[in-house]
Every structure is written in structure tokens, then in C-alpha cells.
Write a protein that holds these residues in place. Structure first.
Motif, PDB file in Angstrom:
ATOM      1  N   GLY A 410       0.784  -1.238   0.000  1.00 38.29           N
ATOM      2  CA  GLY A 410       0.000   0.000   0.000  1.00 38.29           C
ATOM      3  C   GLY A 410       0.818   1.291   0.000  1.00 38.29           C
ATOM      4  N   ILE A 411       0.191   2.318   0.578  1.00 37.26           N
ATOM      5  CA  ILE A 411       0.773   3.673   0.488  1.00 37.26           C
ATOM      6  C   ILE A 411       2.019   3.827   1.358  1.00 37.26           C
ATOM      7  CG2 ILE A 411      -1.417   4.769  -0.123  1.00 37.26           C
ATOM      8  CD1 ILE A 411      -1.665   5.667   2.808  1.00 37.26           C
ATOM      9  N   GLY A 412       2.158   2.960   2.354  1.00 44.20           N
ATOM     10  CA  GLY A 412       3.339   2.997   3.212  1.00 44.20           C
ATOM     11  C   GLY A 412       3.324   4.203   4.159  1.00 44.20           C
ATOM     12  N   TRP A 426      -2.769   9.294  16.586  1.00 46.49           N
ATOM     13  CA  TRP A 426      -1.840   9.673  15.500  1.00 46.49           C
ATOM     14  C   TRP A 426      -2.331   9.087  14.180  1.00 46.49           C
ATOM     15  CZ3 TRP A 426       1.018   7.822  11.559  1.00 46.49           C
ATOM     16  CH2 TRP A 426       1.929   8.725  10.988  1.00 46.49           C
ATOM     17  N   ARG A 427      -2.354   9.938  13.165  1.00 46.88           N
ATOM     18  CA  ARG A 427      -2.697   9.504  11.796  1.00 46.88           C
ATOM     19  C   ARG A 427      -1.756  10.215  10.843  1.00 46.88           C
ATOM     20  NH1 ARG A 427      -8.791  10.977  12.696  1.00 46.88           N
ATOM     21  NH2 ARG A 427      -7.674  12.204  14.229  1.00 46.88           N
ATOM     22  N   ALA A 428      -1.382   9.515   9.786  1.00 46.39           N
ATOM     23  CA  ALA A 428      -0.418  10.115   8.858  1.00 46.39           C
ATOM     24  C   ALA A 428      -0.992  11.388   8.253  1.00 46.39           C
ATOM     25  CB  ALA A 428      -0.059   9.122   7.757  1.00 46.39           C
ATOM     26  N   GLY A 439     -10.951   7.094   7.058  1.00 43.89           N
ATOM     27  CA  GLY A 439     -11.489   7.745   8.250  1.00 43.89           C
ATOM     28  C   GLY A 439     -11.372   7.052   9.587  1.00 43.89           C
ATOM     29  N   GLY A 440     -10.204   6.639  10.070  1.00 43.45           N
ATOM     30  CA  GLY A 440     -10.076   6.061  11.409  1.00 43.45           C
ATOM     31  C   GLY A 440      -9.807   7.162  12.435  1.00 43.45           C
ATOM     32  N   PHE A 441      -9.682   6.728  13.722  1.00 38.70           N
ATOM     33  CA  PHE A 441      -9.416   7.712  14.786  1.00 38.70           C
ATOM     34  C   PHE A 441      -7.946   7.750  15.180  1.00 38.70           C
ATOM     35  CE2 PHE A 441     -13.859   6.427  15.588  1.00 38.70           C
ATOM     36  CZ  PHE A 441     -14.462   7.662  15.441  1.00 38.70           C
ATOM     37  N   LEU A 443      -6.588   5.222  16.842  1.00 43.45           N
ATOM     38  CA  LEU A 443      -6.483   4.513  18.131  1.00 43.45           C
ATOM     39  C   LEU A 443      -6.243   3.014  17.933  1.00 43.45           C
ATOM     40  CD1 LEU A 443      -9.390   6.158  20.160  1.00 43.45           C
ATOM     41  CD2 LEU A 443      -6.965   6.588  20.387  1.00 43.45           C
ATOM     42  N   GLY A 444      -6.498   2.551  16.710  1.00 43.09           N
ATOM     43  CA  GLY A 444      -6.422   1.106  16.434  1.00 43.09           C
ATOM     44  C   GLY A 444      -5.066   0.512  16.760  1.00 43.09           C
ATOM     45  N   LEU A 445      -3.992   1.154  16.317  1.00 42.07           N
ATOM     46  CA  LEU A 445      -2.650   0.590  16.558  1.00 42.07           C
ATOM     47  C   LEU A 445      -2.254   0.683  18.030  1.00 42.07           C
ATOM     48  CD1 LEU A 445      -0.564   1.646  13.427  1.00 42.07           C
ATOM     49  CD2 LEU A 445      -1.427  -0.611  14.032  1.00 42.07           C
ATOM     50  N   ALA A 446      -2.723   1.769  18.707  1.00 41.78           N
ATOM     51  CA  ALA A 446      -2.425   1.893  20.152  1.00 41.78           C
ATOM     52  C   ALA A 446      -3.053   0.718  20.891  1.00 41.78           C
ATOM     53  CB  ALA A 446      -2.952   3.216  20.681  1.00 41.78           C
ATOM     54  N   ILE A 447      -4.296   0.404  20.538  1.00 42.50           N
ATOM     55  CA  ILE A 447      -4.988  -0.724  21.187  1.00 42.50           C
ATOM     56  C   ILE A 447      -4.296  -2.042  20.809  1.00 42.50           C
ATOM     57  CG2 ILE A 447      -7.161  -2.029  21.282  1.00 42.50           C
ATOM     58  CD1 ILE A 447      -8.632   0.648  20.974  1.00 42.50           C
TER      59      ILE A 447
HETATM   60  P1  ADP Z   1      -6.663   4.457  11.981  1.00 41.62           P
HETATM   61  O1  ADP Z   1      -7.960   4.126  12.586  1.00 41.62           O
HETATM   62  O2  ADP Z   1      -6.506   5.881  11.618  1.00 41.62           O
HETATM   63  O3  ADP Z   1      -6.249   3.509  10.931  1.00 41.62           O
HETATM   64  P2  ADP Z   1      -4.537   3.243  13.452  1.00 41.62           P
HETATM   65  O4  ADP Z   1      -4.062   3.472  14.801  1.00 41.62           O
HETATM   66  O5  ADP Z   1      -4.946   1.868  13.080  1.00 41.62           O
HETATM   67  O6  ADP Z   1      -5.687   4.283  13.185  1.00 41.62           O
HETATM   68  O7  ADP Z   1      -3.405   3.719  12.468  1.00 41.62           O
HETATM   69  C1  ADP Z   1      -2.748   4.938  12.708  1.00 41.62           C
HETATM   70  C2  ADP Z   1      -2.192   5.498  11.437  1.00 41.62           C
HETATM   71  O8  ADP Z   1      -1.116   4.671  10.984  1.00 41.62           O
HETATM   72  C3  ADP Z   1      -3.166   5.503  10.303  1.00 41.62           C
HETATM   73  O9  ADP Z   1      -3.951   6.681  10.337  1.00 41.62           O
HETATM   74  C4  ADP Z   1      -2.265   5.481   9.111  1.00 41.62           C
HETATM   75  O10 ADP Z   1      -1.801   6.771   8.796  1.00 41.62           O
HETATM   76  C5  ADP Z   1      -1.089   4.644   9.563  1.00 41.62           C
HETATM   77  N1  ADP Z   1      -1.189   3.242   9.140  1.00 41.62           N
HETATM   78  C6  ADP Z   1      -1.616   2.188   9.854  1.00 41.62           C
HETATM   79  N2  ADP Z   1      -1.519   1.034   9.154  1.00 41.62           N
HETATM   80  C7  ADP Z   1      -1.033   1.362   7.969  1.00 41.62           C
HETATM   81  C8  ADP Z   1      -0.702   0.645   6.769  1.00 41.62           C
HETATM   82  N3  ADP Z   1      -0.855  -0.681   6.688  1.00 41.62           N
HETATM   83  N4  ADP Z   1      -0.209   1.320   5.708  1.00 41.62           N
HETATM   84  C9  ADP Z   1      -0.030   2.630   5.801  1.00 41.62           C
HETATM   85  N5  ADP Z   1      -0.306   3.399   6.876  1.00 41.62           N
HETATM   86  C10 ADP Z   1      -0.818   2.771   7.933  1.00 41.62           C
END
Ligand code: ADP
Length: 502
Positions: A410-412, A426-428, A439-441, A443-447
Motif C-alpha cells: 500500500g501507500i506505506g 496519531w494519523r499520517a 477515516g479512522g481515529f 487509536l487502532g494501533l495503540a490498542i
Molecule cells: P486508523 O484508525 O486511523 O487507521 P490506526 O491506529 O490503526 O488508526 O493507524 C494509525 C495510522 O497509521 C493511520 O492513520 C495510518 O496513517 C497509519 N497506518 C496504519 N496502518 C497502515 C498501513 N498498513 N499502511 C499505511 N499506513 C498505515
């Protein structure tokens, strides 16, 4: 209540006084014993010299006695002998064989007749050759030594010499000066020194207290205590307090940012919800348009519910109130199930999902939480991979752990952003992510990271902007499985080994 400074000074002075008194008493006792010995020796010497004199006089056939004194009817010694014995300064009595005094020294003759009688009575039968201490008026105490001459001269029975012990018991001048002037002076100086030294210490404590008291709320947490003139121990204390304030500052800033982010995230859907409800309620409005407004309101409500759910999860995790119900979880069926969901999601997004065959492993964990963790990574991979891209899942068995990896094309993520992706909210691209499909918040990766850590594992990420990302969960294997994995299975990973780190 007295201050610590006063208490410590008093304790110090009391100890010093106790030591001085104990030392004084010991010195006094030792000195007295030595002086008593000296006085006894001195009395014995006088008695010996007088005895020698009398024996010599007897042997040179001089007459020792010149007949009875007219006034006392008692025998008296010759004037020459008396003159010789008068040279002895202390109390001396020479007696004949019947115990009648023949001679009394000048010191005795100066006493009152009654005192002389009482003295002679007391000393007449003290044991020969040993020193005795007798209470005698008016001299208080005499150290008395007697010599028996009855076997060596015909006329003399015994010679008794007494030396007043007042020479011993009287406090010597130097001793009194030391005891009453120098010792109090030294104790006073030491007390002053202790008071001054403790003053410096309490001044330092006061400064630290004052500096800490100045940190009244979160806004003053940037302040640090000064190390200036702190002294060695206080430097350590100040350093420890400063470290603690730094930690508090970090937590406080994190909390403030978290609250601000959460409020901000709730503000937007609430505003949209309000606008939708207002639109739905406004008259006149075509039913189709009202339905659209209500659908949007429902969508925003679901979004808010998701956000609140995530916030609750993190809050409970922070508090340590989230129980992980551990049970043996076979990973292959779990990942297979997620793979099937991913296939459906990928189909919708035009992304191909792969899960090549891998070995199985069982971990001790919470199946619901592990599913949430894996699904988070897979949905992110599909979400951030443009149509036509690929997502690959893989299970890898290693000697003492098992890895679950999700790789996408993906976009990386930019290298500078990778360290931040596990931060809350945090979101990119924050501005766009709300408006976009993704459109996420944030918080997913923190959890996900918390779930991995709560299972004793880790979640790591490597990514290259425009090339794709690799997220890897590492979970420990139970001891028994780790052993058999090490013996039987060589480390396996279905994922390509090409690194994504820049
Ligand atoms: P979100 O709900 O915004 O996805 P996450 O905590 O899951 O929240 O992810 C945080 C941020 O990390 C995302 O907003 C995105 O910018 C980046 N990110 C997460 N996973 C990926 C991925 N596989 N490829 C690119 N960017 C990612």
C-alpha cells in the motif's frame, strides 16, 4: 513541637555531655586510685624512716626516754630525738610497749587535747604494716600506717604515721578548670557548630520544599529544582525529584493531549449529528432527504460509539483493569477465519489477499482480543492499499515464539512517521482521514500494541512510503511448545524476507 534542627542539636549536646561526664568520672577514679597509692606509699616511707631512726638510736645505746614528763606523768623521748622526729610534717605517734604515747608530732600537738585523745585511741591498735583509712576530727580522714618496733628496740612498741587524705580528695585546680570552664566551653562551641551546620541543612530542605511548593499545577510542571549549593545527598534528592517531575510532566502532557484529541474527535461527529437532526426536523423536507439525514446521523452515532468504545478500552488498559482471559488458542484456525473476512473486505476494495499454508501454533491468550489485534492489522493493510494492490498474511514458528505478519503493497508510512504510529490519535494525514473513506481515529494501533504487550509479546512495524508496510506481532510460545518447536520445526515464515525499512 521542636524542629528537627533543635532536636538533633539537643541530641548531639546530650551525647557530648554524657561522654564528657563519663570521661571525667573515669579519669577522676583512676587518678584517685593512683593518688591513694602514692599517699599510702608516702605514709609508709615516713613510718619506715622514723622506725630506722628510732632503731639506730636504740642500737647506738642512746637513751630513748628521759623519764616521765612532770605535767603528764608520762614517759617522754629525748629532746634530740624529738627534734629529729619533728622534721616529719604529718601526724606521727611513737608508743612504748604498753601503747602509751612517748612522742606526738607537731601536727598532733596543734590539735585540742580531746581531739588528741580520740586520735590516739583510734590509731593505737590499727593492724601493723597495712594502710588504713580512719575518719578523724578535724581532718576528716587519715591514711594511717603502723610499724611494730617491739622486737627491735626495748623502749619502743610501735610507730604510727597518718597522712590526711584531703590531699587526694581535694579537687586539683587544673581539674576544676577543665571540668567547670573548658569542658562547658567546648560543649558550647560544639553545640553552636551543630546548630549552624544543621541550619545549613534545614535551609537546603526549606529551599527544596519552597521549590516543590511552587509547582502548583500542570502548567508549572516545566520547572525544575535548582542543584545550586544542594550538597551531595541533596543533589541526589533534587535529581530524583526532578526526574519525577519530568515523568509527571510527560504523563500530564500526554493526558492533556489525549483529552484534547478525544474532545476534538467527538466534536466533529456531534456537530454533524446536530446538523443532520436539525435538517431532518426542518419543515418542509422531502421524505427521501429526511431519510438521508437520519442515515448520516446514524452513521455518526456509530462512529462516536466506536470512538467511545476505543477510549474505554485504552482507559481500562491504562488502569490495569482489563482482564485478559487466557486459554490455549490455536493460531492457524484464528488466522484462517480472519483471512476469510479479509477476502471479503479485499474484494470490496479491489485488493488481493493471500494466506499461504503455514505450520500451526498454540499460544496462551484471549481469543477475542487476539482476533481484534489481527483484524486491526488486516483491515489497516486493506484500508491503506490502493485497488490492484496485495496483502499477505503469514504465521511463522520460531524456537520460542510465534509471529503473525501482515504485509501490504500500500501507500506505506514515511520513515519519520513510523515511530509515532502507535501513539494515540496519531494519523499520517489527520485532516484528510476523517473526510476520506479510510477515516479512522488513530487509536487502532495503540490498542493493538496494548493487546500484544498484555500477552507478553510485541507489535513492530516497518514501512516505506509508496512501497508498503509490514506489521509483525510476536507472541511467546508456552514453555512446552517452545521446546518441541525448537526440536522439531525449523524457523518458518511464509512472508518474503525483503526488508521494508529505509
Ligand atoms: P486508523 O484508525 O486511523 O487507521 P490506526 O491506529 O490503526 O488508526 O493507524 C494509525 C495510522 O497509521 C493511520 O492513520 C495510518 O496513517 C497509519 N497506518 C496504519 N496502518 C497502515 C498501513 N498498513 N499502511 C499505511 N499506513 C498505515
Amino acid at each position: 513541637m521542636a524542629s528537627t534542627r533543635t532536636n538533633l542539636t539537643l541530641a548531639f549536646v546530650s551525647a557530648l555531655v554524657a561522654i564528657t561526664v563519663a570521661l571525667g568520672l573515669t579519669l577522676w577514679t583512676v587518678r584517685n586510685a593512683a593518688l591513694y597509692r602514692d599517699v599510702a606509699r608516702y605514709a609508709a616511707t615516713q613510718a619506715d624512716v622514723a622506725s630506722t631512726l628510732l632503731i639506730d638510736a636504740g642500737q647506738s645505746s642512746q637513751s630513748l626516754i628521759v623519764g616521765p614528763d612532770t605535767s603528764t606523768e608520762a614517759n617522754v623521748m629525748t629532746p634530740r630525738l624529738r627534734a629529729l622526729l619533728d622534721a616529719f610534717p604529718d601526724y606521727m605517734v611513737v608508743m612504748d610497749r604498753h601503747g602509751t604515747p612517748l612522742y606526738q608530732s607537731a601536727a598532733i600537738r596543734r590539735l585540742a587535747p580531746a581531739e588528741i585523745d580520740s586520735l590516739i585511741l583510734k590509731i593505737s591498735d590499727i593492724p601493723v604494716d597495712s594502710a588504713a583509712v580512719l575518719p578523724v576530727t578535724p581532718v576528716d580522714e587519715l591514711l594511717v600506717v603502723a610499724r611494730d618496733l617491739s622486737t627491735k628496740t626495748a623502749a619502743i612498741g610501735r610507730v604510727v604515721v597518718g597522712v590526711p587524705t584531703s590531699r587526694v580528695t581535694t579537687l586539683p585546680r587544673q581539674y576544676s578548670i577543665v571540668l567547670f570552664f573548658i569542658a562547658p566551653l567546648i560543649i558550647g562551641l560544639a553545640a553552636w557548630w551543630a546548630w549552624a551546620a544543621l541550619g545549613l541543612t534545614s535551609q537546603r530542605i526549606g529551599k527544596i520544599t519552597h521549590d516543590v511548593a511552587a509547582i502548583t499545577d500542570g502548567r508549572s510542571l516545566h520547572r525544575r529544582l535548582s542543584m545550586e549549593n544542594a550538597g551531595l545527598e541533596f543533589e541526589q534528592l533534587v535529581e530524583t525529584i526532578n526526574d519525577m517531575i519530568a515523568r509527571l510532566e510527560t504523563s500530564f502532557l500526554g493526558l492533556r493531549r489525549f483529552t484534547a484529541d478525544a474532545s476534538h474527535e467527538l466534536k466533529t461527529p456531534l456537530a454533524v449529528l446536530r446538523a443532520d437532526v436539525e435538517r431532518a426536523m426542518s419543515e418542509p423536507i422531502p421524505p427521501a432527504e429526511r431519510l438521508v439525514a437520519l442515515e448520516e446521523a446514524l452513521h455518526e452515532t456509530t462512529r462516536m460509539a466506536d470512538l467511545v468504545e476505543s477510549l474505554l478500552t485504552l482507559a481500562r488498559a491504562d488502569e490495569g483493569r482489563f482482564d485478559i482471559h487466557r486459554e490455549p488458542v490455536a493460531l492457524k484456525p484464528l488466522v484462517q477465519d480472519i483471512y476469510e473476512t479479509a477476502l471479503i473486505l479485499g474484494e470490496g476494495a479491489g485488493v488481493a489477499v493471500n494466506f499461504p499454508f503455514t505450520a500451526d501454533a498454540t499460544v496462551m491468550g484471549d481469543p477475542t482480543r487476539l482476533r481484534q489485534l489481527f483484524l486491526n492489522l488486516v483491515t489497516n493493510a486493506i484500508k491503506y492499499t490502493p485497488p490492484g494492490g496485495k496483502v499477505e498474511l503469514g504465521l511463522g514458528l520460531h524456537p520460542d515464539n510465534v509471529t503473525f505478519a501482515v504485509r501490504d503493497t500500500g501507500i506505506g508510512i514515511a520513515a519519520a512517521d513510523v515511530p509515532h504510529i502507535f501513539e494515540r490519535f496519531w494519523r499520517a494525514d489527520r485532516a484528510r482521514s476523517r473526510l476520506s473513506e479510510r477515516g479512522g481515529f488513530g487509536l487502532g494501533l495503540a490498542i493493538s500494541q496494548w493487546i500484544a504487550q498484555a500477552h507478553g509479546g510485541t507489535l513492530t512495524a516497518s514501512s516505506r512510503l509508496g512501497r508498503g508496510s509490514l506489521f509483525t506481532v510476536t507472541l511467546p510460545l508456552p514453555a512446552q511448545q517452545a521446546q518441541s518447536a525448537a526440536q522439531e520445526t525449523p524457523p518458518v515464515s511464509s512472508m518474503p524476507q525483503e526488508s521494508l525499512t529505509e
